[in-house]
Design an enzyme around this catalytic site. Sequence first.
Site, mmCIF file in Angstrom:
data_model
loop_
_atom_site.group_PDB
_atom_site.id
_atom_site.type_symbol
_atom_site.label_atom_id
_atom_site.label_comp_id
_atom_site.label_asym_id
_atom_site.label_seq_id
_atom_site.Cartn_x
_atom_site.Cartn_y
_atom_site.Cartn_z
ATOM 1 N N THR A 172 36.286 19.802 -29.357
ATOM 2 C CA THR A 172 35.441 20.055 -27.783
ATOM 3 C C THR A 172 34.747 18.674 -27.735
ATOM 4 O OG1 THR A 172 33.739 20.643 -29.233
ATOM 5 C CG2 THR A 172 34.507 22.438 -28.982
ATOM 6 N N ARG A 227 36.864 13.263 -33.385
ATOM 7 C CA ARG A 227 35.435 13.241 -34.296
ATOM 8 C C ARG A 227 36.109 12.634 -36.024
ATOM 9 N NH1 ARG A 227 30.566 15.706 -31.675
ATOM 10 N NH2 ARG A 227 30.507 14.571 -29.828
ATOM 11 N N SER A 258 28.631 12.124 -30.717
ATOM 12 C CA SER A 258 27.501 12.395 -30.706
ATOM 13 C C SER A 258 26.001 12.542 -31.612
ATOM 14 C CB SER A 258 27.850 13.823 -29.797
ATOM 15 O OG SER A 258 26.848 14.464 -29.556
ATOM 16 N N HIS A 259 25.641 13.326 -32.039
ATOM 17 C CA HIS A 259 24.647 13.709 -32.863
ATOM 18 C C HIS A 259 24.731 13.919 -33.853
ATOM 19 C CE1 HIS A 259 26.880 17.182 -32.227
ATOM 20 N NE2 HIS A 259 26.627 17.967 -33.018
ATOM 21 N N LYS A 275 36.585 9.758 -27.247
ATOM 22 C CA LYS A 275 37.374 10.804 -26.425
ATOM 23 C C LYS A 275 37.643 9.585 -24.956
ATOM 24 C CE LYS A 275 32.849 12.239 -24.144
ATOM 25 N NZ LYS A 275 31.964 13.765 -23.757
ATOM 26 N N ASP A 313 20.042 12.274 -28.232
ATOM 27 C CA ASP A 313 21.213 12.467 -29.625
ATOM 28 C C ASP A 313 21.270 11.148 -29.648
ATOM 29 O OD1 ASP A 313 22.275 13.257 -27.655
ATOM 30 O OD2 ASP A 313 23.645 13.569 -28.386
ATOM 31 N N ASP A 345 24.701 9.793 -28.619
ATOM 32 C CA ASP A 345 24.896 9.452 -27.311
ATOM 33 C C ASP A 345 23.832 9.690 -26.324
ATOM 34 O OD1 ASP A 345 25.410 11.997 -27.140
ATOM 35 O OD2 ASP A 345 28.204 11.880 -26.363
ATOM 36 N N ASP A 390 23.500 12.321 -23.990
ATOM 37 C CA ASP A 390 24.068 13.614 -23.594
ATOM 38 C C ASP A 390 22.603 15.366 -23.865
ATOM 39 O OD1 ASP A 390 24.781 14.482 -26.364
ATOM 40 O OD2 ASP A 390 26.632 14.896 -25.315
ATOM 41 N N ARG A 391 21.983 14.273 -25.161
ATOM 42 C CA ARG A 391 21.416 16.544 -25.470
ATOM 43 C C ARG A 391 19.679 15.500 -25.441
ATOM 44 N NH1 ARG A 391 24.362 19.361 -30.070
ATOM 45 N NH2 ARG A 391 26.241 18.844 -29.136
ATOM 46 N N THR A 442 32.355 26.898 -25.040
ATOM 47 C CA THR A 442 31.383 26.329 -25.707
ATOM 48 C C THR A 442 32.627 24.943 -25.185
ATOM 49 O OG1 THR A 442 30.226 26.848 -27.294
ATOM 50 C CG2 THR A 442 30.949 24.843 -27.429
ATOM 51 N N GLU A 473 23.995 24.436 -22.512
ATOM 52 C CA GLU A 473 24.506 24.889 -23.471
ATOM 53 C C GLU A 473 23.369 25.180 -25.157
ATOM 54 O OE1 GLU A 473 29.173 23.403 -24.233
ATOM 55 O OE2 GLU A 473 27.016 22.220 -25.186
ATOM 56 N N GLU A 474 23.380 26.298 -25.942
ATOM 57 C CA GLU A 474 22.141 26.277 -26.728
ATOM 58 C C GLU A 474 22.601 25.155 -27.409
ATOM 59 O OE1 GLU A 474 23.175 26.017 -29.907
ATOM 60 O OE2 GLU A 474 25.249 26.364 -28.924
ATOM 61 N N SER A 475 23.338 24.233 -27.680
ATOM 62 C CA SER A 475 22.627 22.758 -28.289
ATOM 63 C C SER A 475 22.598 21.880 -27.967
ATOM 64 C CB SER A 475 24.542 22.586 -28.763
ATOM 65 O OG SER A 475 25.298 22.358 -27.743
ATOM 66 N N LYS A 523 26.562 16.424 -20.042
ATOM 67 C CA LYS A 523 25.120 16.867 -20.605
ATOM 68 C C LYS A 523 24.305 15.545 -20.633
ATOM 69 C CE LYS A 523 26.460 18.358 -25.285
ATOM 70 N NZ LYS A 523 27.935 18.409 -24.866
ATOM 71 N N ARG A 578 29.001 29.239 -37.146
ATOM 72 C CA ARG A 578 27.668 28.929 -36.196
ATOM 73 C C ARG A 578 26.859 30.691 -36.032
ATOM 74 N NH1 ARG A 578 26.631 23.963 -35.198
ATOM 75 N NH2 ARG A 578 27.492 23.040 -34.594
#
Length: 562
Positions: free
Chosen positions: A32, A36, A131-132, A144, A296, A298, A300-301, A363, A382-384, A395, A515
Amino acid sequence: MSPNASMTSTAPNAPTVQIVSTRPFDGQRPGTSGLRKKVTVFQQPHYLENFVQALFDILPEQVGTLAGQTLVVGGDGRFHNRVAVQAILKMAAANGVGRVMVGRGGLLSTPAASAVIRRHGAYGGIILSASHNPGGPDGDFGIKYNIANGGPAPEKITEAIYARTRDIAGYRTLEGAADLDLDRLGTTALAGMTVEVIDPVADYAELMEKLFDFDAMRAWFARGGRMRMDSMGAISGPYARAVLEGLLGAPNGTVVNGEPLEDFGGHHPDPNPAHATELIAAMSGAGAPDFGAASDGDADRNMILGRDFVVTPSDSLALLAAHATKVPGYRDGLAGIARSMPTSQAADVVAQALGIPAWETPTGWKFFGNLLDAGRATLCGEESYGTGSNHVREKDGLWAILFWLNLLAATGESVESLVRAHWKRFGRHYYSRHDWEGIPTERADALMAALREQLPTLAGRRFGALEIAQADDFSYTDPVDGSVSSRQGVRLILAGGSRVVFRLSGTGTEGATLRVYLERFEPADGDHDRPTQDALADLIALADTVARIRELSGQTAPTVIT
């Protein structure tokens, strides 16, 4: 790569283009948000290079010629970042790229990379991040490609990359090229390609100044407003220090864990209640700061907290949308709100009240790109713990934190009072995500297959006081380009609007992660003070019964609950 490719050189002792023989690696399909894997996988000879060459091979057909184009490169600073950047620079030169803009030290947050691509009209960008996910020699790494709009590559590009990785036989790089000094701003030449080392923060900070009321936020700090920003040893640190402590005048020390470290200082850089325990503890008690936030790996969260009060990402998106016109960059209102399918429906209620569209996508941030480009949405989330807008095509953690800070300054309210007033107007969507991590892939696939087999028989079934009104496997038809994405997650929609959603995550590197998303709506005049897991207890039991999670996963409890 063309079979007729030849060695070239510009001077007797200059670097020369070398074609290195290689063989395909299994499993280089991007998920997504890119490819990774464990660092040790990326450290295999030719592994990174195969993927990068596959990208360079397919871009001319998918996007247009690479020759003379500008590419943006950078990452979150995790272990292997510098090695990867140097390899990519040499490969870019060998493949005819005209210019690469790279963040100083090889650093660029994911949203900042998007901002740089957009501002400078770049062909695209290569972002290095998992990311996270945890970092360090035993941690994770990722890569990416982002397209010219600054957003993640669509599936037609990622699938073309994957197809090329399966038959690649060689890659182009430079022989005899020394590593470049990435710690000094300025330009240098590499085999005919210009490498420009840029300040990784400058373009991003300037964009934030255009969106938010910096004077109001400066005044908030000057009046004694206190904030704690936890960058979790990751890339948001330099950005947060430059903006919060530099431009906005927050006291030194407002940003903690602000130095990007290759292993994130041992943190799991995922801003949620399971991993941001240090921040949650600091935000507890009468003497705690007024506003808490975290980002996080990178940047973005985001995670938003008040004193003894944690805001869910779904509520955060809905509240920002409801108050958007208080912020300069969104003063004219919103074209629409987009959310990922598993994210709670809190934003939909706001969209209905505002009379604007509410979009439900699979997602993955790439699905928001078309809506943003077409002017059909302004805010998305997003919920994440990911929230963003049309200012970039990713994000953006610090952007969301500044949005909240702007609202605190504009309204004079606290985080908790803003959220409680929102519930009183729109109702509360009790929401939680249960992650079952590290399930053997074959077990996870069997669980989802068994769940999908039941779909035709679930509608109308009762489980105690609950009745399933609809059961389906979410499919999305993009309203802009007509592309279809199917099998995006199993939804159980209950009478009254509660939901249970099941999907396998595409962001892990070991086994599979199931999830389970749980949502229960409480109306505006209802009880908004129940502990979340208690409010969702009957949905949790239903999810386990229908999907037989414990039986089929071999696990006894969720690994992480957020």
